[in-house]
Motif scaffolding. Structure first.
Motif, mmCIF file in Angstrom:
data_model
loop_
_atom_site.group_PDB
_atom_site.id
_atom_site.type_symbol
_atom_site.label_atom_id
_atom_site.label_comp_id
_atom_site.label_asym_id
_atom_site.label_seq_id
_atom_site.Cartn_x
_atom_site.Cartn_y
_atom_site.Cartn_z
ATOM 1 N N PHE A 167 -1.207 48.611 -34.932
ATOM 2 C CA PHE A 167 0.302 47.412 -35.715
ATOM 3 C C PHE A 167 0.245 46.054 -35.025
ATOM 4 O O PHE A 167 0.811 45.816 -35.982
ATOM 5 C CB PHE A 167 1.661 47.984 -34.602
ATOM 6 N N HIS A 170 3.155 42.709 -35.279
ATOM 7 C CA HIS A 170 4.682 43.908 -35.744
ATOM 8 C C HIS A 170 5.168 44.439 -34.280
ATOM 9 O O HIS A 170 4.760 44.943 -33.364
ATOM 10 C CB HIS A 170 4.361 44.992 -36.683
ATOM 11 N N PRO A 236 13.360 44.573 -38.888
ATOM 12 C CA PRO A 236 11.875 44.640 -39.751
ATOM 13 C C PRO A 236 11.350 45.096 -40.855
ATOM 14 O O PRO A 236 11.471 46.226 -41.341
ATOM 15 C CB PRO A 236 10.774 45.113 -38.765
ATOM 16 N N ALA A 239 5.367 48.346 -41.051
ATOM 17 C CA ALA A 239 4.450 47.217 -40.505
ATOM 18 C C ALA A 239 3.116 47.699 -41.348
ATOM 19 O O ALA A 239 2.774 48.074 -42.380
ATOM 20 C CB ALA A 239 3.481 48.039 -39.200
ATOM 21 N N TYR A 315 9.334 52.092 -39.613
ATOM 22 C CA TYR A 315 8.228 50.858 -40.329
ATOM 23 C C TYR A 315 6.790 51.645 -40.135
ATOM 24 O O TYR A 315 5.808 49.725 -40.759
ATOM 25 C CB TYR A 315 8.706 49.406 -39.772
#
Length: 466
Positions: A167, A170, A236, A239, A315
């Motif tokens: 990731f 992120h 957010p 990712a 995400y």
């Protein structure tokens, strides 16, 4: 507004039943909750989730939400930390505060006779925490001690490396606890910012079980949560997945290596998720009956235990596995895992395996409803991942509707042996690693503790109502 849905769960097939009546409650102030009334015991359990979590840490402030949640019981309003704890004990109330990347969690258990006072005390912790500097320093020291311990844990080392490789920049790519440097630098103002960003009333989900009516619960919700601010920090983005196949070896002085392995997974709202859930049970989650346990432990004696798990975070999603093996056998264990991963992808499950997994999963599910707190946790978890109240009775029918063709099609699509990334922490013999993507390079670790963990720690996962 109250909507009532009566549900019956079979606890032991053909012998016992428990009626679970889920009431959808909306408070006068507009806060929604699911309630199961149970007036047999003068006790209520609340499970509250607020979406956002440690993924909302401000740039450069990793660990702020984790530290903030640990401080909520350290004094509120005019009560110091010690006075707060004394008052909680006088009320015989229990509170819990936790965080993961996707949400923060608040748990409360209270007696009916003390409910108003227990709610008022909890409200003060949520709305008016003191964040006194002496408490900040004390809890920060505890967090730093945990980070130092994690840095000596082979499982945590592997988890951090795989997350960073998968990731990158992120929030999922870094430990929610933060680093020694980031946590040491946090100020009281940073903690206040994290509090305002994550404890918000418009991202709240609530499960309640016990001796409380819908009307009383509605009033309680407004009293407890109505003064939380509205959300101002956006959630957010998804990712960017960067993990590729291969092996990363992180040198560590220990006789047993630890490995965490996996690749991209499946989202919880994917129509094929239930088939993937069954598939994962057969592959590695089903204990001694699973394929990997049979091949890696039972047939070859390469490990004490191996398991796999779906990680459908909000995400970014993964399918992961973990095992510990001696330095002399880890390379062979990886070869066996890859081969079994490929065999399952190509040949799929058998009808016998499918029938066995379904029997176990359908029989075990009702047993989860074994207490107020556990039921409240199930209720709030279902809400967070957008399942309807009827799921508790429809779930087994949905699982049984999955066919062998469904599972084997998903196996071909989900399981990608060439994409497996193994992060091995130890001194594995005959295993040459390459640097993982995302800047994660093999590095010298601290000396191993006297007893090193035998397995790896999974990354944080979204709540599962499966």
């Amino acid at each position: 507004m109250i909507r009532i849905l009566t549900l019956c769960l079979t606890l032991v097939a053909g012998t016992a039943h428990a009626a679970v009546e889920i009431e959808e409650v909306t408070s006068p102030g507009g806060i929604e909750a699911w309630l199961v009334e149970d007036h047999n015991i003068p006790f209520t359990a609340l499970e509250i989730r607020i979406v956002g979590g440690a993924a909302l840490d401000a740039p450069g402030k990793r660990g702020a939400t984790n530290l903030m949640m640990a401080l909520l019981e350290e004094g509120a309003d005019d009560l110091t930390a010690q006075a707060f704890q004394t008052r909680r004990e006088e009320l015989a109330a229990s509170y819990g505060f936790d965080a993961d990347d996707d949400m923060v969690a608040i748990s409360a258990q209270m007696l009916t006779e003390n409910r108003d006072e227990a709610v008022a005390l909890l409200r003060s912790a949520l709305v008016a925490p003191r964040f006194d500097q002496d408490a900040v320093d004390r809890v920060r020291a505890q967090v730093l001690a945990n980070i130092a311990s994690d840095e000596k844990s082979p499982g945590d080392i592997a988890s951090r490396a795989l997350d960073a490789a998968a990731f990158g920049d992120h929030p999922y790519g870094a430990s929610l606890s933060g680093t020694v440097e980031s946590v040491t630098a946090l100020t009281r103002d940073d903690i206040v910012v994290a509090h305002r960003a994550t404890l918000t009333r418009d991202r709240v989900y609530v499960g309640a079980v016990g001796d409380i009516t819908p009307e009383d619960l509605g009033a309680l919700l407004d009293d407890l949560l109505g003064d939380l601010p509205a959300a101002t920090v956006p959630l957010p983005d998804d990712a960017d997945y960067a993990l590729t196949g291969g092996v990363t070896v992180i040198p560590y002085d220990t006789p047993q290596s630890v490995a965490l392995f996996g690749h991209r997974g499946i989202t919880r709202d994917d129509p094929d998720y239930m088939a993937a859930y069954i598939l994962n049970e057969a592959l590695g989650a089903g204990g001694f009956e699973s394929r990997l346990m049979q091949e890696v432990r039972e047939e070859r004696g390469l490990t004490y235990g191996i398991s796999t798990f779906l990680v459908p975070q909000f995400y970014g999603e993964l399918i992961l596995g973990q095992l510990g093996s001696s330095n002399s056998t880890m390379a062979e264990a990886i070869d066996v895992i890859r081969a079994e991963w490929a065999r399952m992808a190509t040949d799929g499950m058998t009808q016998e395996e499918l029938d066995r997994v379904k029997t176990y999963l359908t029989g075990a599910y009702p047993l989860r409803f074994d207490g107020n707190a556990s039921i409240a946790t199930i209720l709030v978890g279902m809400q967070v991942i957008d399942l309807p109240p009827s799921y508790v009775v429809d779930r087994n029918a949905q699982l049984n509707a999955v066919t062998l063709d469904d599972v084997n099609r998903v196996a071909r699509e989900l399981l990608r042996p060439d994409d497996l990334r193994f992060v091995v922490v130890g001194q594995p013999e005959g295993l040459t690693g390459d640097p993982a993507p995302g800047g994660v390079l093999p590095q010298d670790a601290a000396p191993a503790p006297e007893t090193a963990p035998a397995d790896a720690a999974p990354t944080e996962a979204a709540p599962a109502a499966d």
